[in-house]
Design a protein around this motif. Structure first.
Motif, PDB file in Angstrom:
ATOM      1  N   UNK A   1      12.862  72.405  57.272  1.00 38.31           N
ATOM      2  CA  UNK A   1      12.222  72.207  55.972  1.00 38.31           C
ATOM      3  C   UNK A   1      12.906  71.018  55.301  1.00 38.31           C
ATOM      4  N   UNK A   2      12.140  69.976  54.966  1.00 37.03           N
ATOM      5  CA  UNK A   2      12.702  68.748  54.405  1.00 37.03           C
ATOM      6  C   UNK A   2      12.181  68.493  52.994  1.00 37.03           C
ATOM      7  N   UNK A   3      12.860  67.573  52.305  1.00 34.73           N
ATOM      8  CA  UNK A   3      12.450  67.095  50.982  1.00 34.73           C
ATOM      9  C   UNK A   3      12.400  65.573  51.019  1.00 34.73           C
ATOM     10  N   UNK A   4      12.076  64.969  49.899  1.00 30.61           N
ATOM     11  CA  UNK A   4      12.036  63.501  49.828  1.00 30.61           C
ATOM     12  C   UNK A   4      13.419  62.874  50.011  1.00 30.61           C
TER      13      UNK A   4
ATOM     14  N   UNK B   1      14.667  60.542  57.893  1.00 28.28           N
ATOM     15  CA  UNK B   1      14.532  61.375  59.084  1.00 28.28           C
ATOM     16  C   UNK B   1      13.092  61.478  59.597  1.00 28.28           C
ATOM     17  N   UNK B   2      12.127  60.851  58.894  1.00 24.35           N
ATOM     18  CA  UNK B   2      10.712  61.013  59.256  1.00 24.35           C
ATOM     19  C   UNK B   2      10.053  59.671  59.581  1.00 24.35           C
ATOM     20  N   UNK B   3       8.876  59.761  60.173  1.00 18.41           N
ATOM     21  CA  UNK B   3       8.116  58.574  60.576  1.00 18.41           C
ATOM     22  C   UNK B   3       7.521  57.847  59.369  1.00 18.41           C
ATOM     23  N   UNK B   4       6.987  56.660  59.616  1.00 19.36           N
ATOM     24  CA  UNK B   4       6.404  55.839  58.542  1.00 19.36           C
ATOM     25  C   UNK B   4       5.265  56.561  57.834  1.00 19.36           C
ATOM     26  N   UNK B   5       4.347  57.154  58.601  1.00 21.14           N
ATOM     27  CA  UNK B   5       3.196  57.818  57.975  1.00 21.14           C
ATOM     28  C   UNK B   5       3.646  59.065  57.208  1.00 21.14           C
TER      29      UNK B   5
ATOM     30  N   UNK C   1       8.752  76.355  48.428  1.00 20.88           N
ATOM     31  CA  UNK C   1       9.806  76.020  47.453  1.00 20.88           C
ATOM     32  C   UNK C   1      10.026  74.517  47.345  1.00 20.88           C
ATOM     33  N   UNK C   2       8.921  73.772  47.306  1.00 21.67           N
ATOM     34  CA  UNK C   2       8.927  72.309  47.186  1.00 21.67           C
ATOM     35  C   UNK C   2       9.630  71.609  48.343  1.00 21.67           C
ATOM     36  N   UNK C   3       9.610  72.260  49.522  1.00 21.76           N
ATOM     37  CA  UNK C   3      10.052  71.629  50.769  1.00 21.76           C
ATOM     38  C   UNK C   3       8.860  71.652  51.721  1.00 21.76           C
ATOM     39  N   UNK C   4       8.913  70.817  52.756  1.00 19.74           N
ATOM     40  CA  UNK C   4       7.798  70.726  53.709  1.00 19.74           C
ATOM     41  C   UNK C   4       8.292  71.043  55.119  1.00 19.74           C
TER      42      UNK C   4
ATOM     43  N   UNK D   1       3.909  66.524  42.470  1.00 18.69           N
ATOM     44  CA  UNK D   1       4.950  67.511  42.113  1.00 18.69           C
ATOM     45  C   UNK D   1       4.928  68.743  43.014  1.00 18.69           C
ATOM     46  N   UNK D   2       4.567  68.536  44.273  1.00 24.32           N
ATOM     47  CA  UNK D   2       4.547  69.604  45.257  1.00 24.32           C
ATOM     48  C   UNK D   2       5.768  69.582  46.162  1.00 24.32           C
ATOM     49  N   UNK D   3       6.485  68.463  46.142  1.00 22.82           N
ATOM     50  CA  UNK D   3       7.640  68.268  47.012  1.00 22.82           C
ATOM     51  C   UNK D   3       8.764  67.654  46.197  1.00 22.82           C
ATOM     52  N   UNK D   4       9.978  68.188  46.404  1.00 24.08           N
ATOM     53  CA  UNK D   4      11.115  67.608  45.670  1.00 24.08           C
ATOM     54  C   UNK D   4      11.800  66.536  46.487  1.00 24.08           C
TER      55      UNK D   4
END
Length: 133
Positions: A106-109, A114-118, A14-17, A130-133
């Motif tokens: 599950x995170x979004x942009x 909250x995430x690392x540089x890479x 659902x466009x979250x990772x 358009x795979x992640x919101x």
């Protein structure tokens, strides 16, 4: 410059990772890890995901997404970089935090802080597709 070679599993819903946070860490990471001596990408990624999330990746569904490189989180003063080779794959089992993993999220942009540089590079790449919101 020191380089950390890692593999990561991109699981989108659902466009979250899917991300994980290890015990004692302050950032979330795309699940995966380092290869052991002599392991292929497939072997290392399948092993790491089984250890961290208790699921089995379906080897025949592994698809290369891309390779991303940035300053390694926690190594800013040393200039150490991490190279993350990313794949998608179907899996069997039920996702569950295991081993050193304390939390699955599950995170979004909107969660870039909250995430690392890479992982930020990977999030941006997935948003452009358009795979992640």
């Amino acid at each position: 410059m020191k380089l950390i070679d890692k593999l990561a599993w991109i699981e989108l819903r659902d466009k979250t990772i899917l991300t994980t946070r290890s015990r004692g860490k302050d950032k979330y990471y795309i699940p995966g890890g380092k290869r052991e001596q002599g392991e292929t990408d497939e072997q290392a990624l399948c092993r790491e995901i089984k250890e961290e999330l208790s699921v089995d990746l379906k080897n025949n569904t592994l698809q290369f997404v891309g390779t991303f490189q940035a300053l390694a989180h926690g190594h800013e003063t040393t200039g150490t970089e991490v190279k993350m080779t990313c794949y998608t794959a179907d899996y069997t089992g039920i996702l569950k935090a295991d081993s050193e993993i304390e939390e699955i999220r599950w995170l979004t942009c909107a969660d870039l802080d909250k995430v690392s540089h890479v992982d930020k590079l990977i999030f941006d790449f997935l948003r452009e597709k358009e795979l992640l919101k």
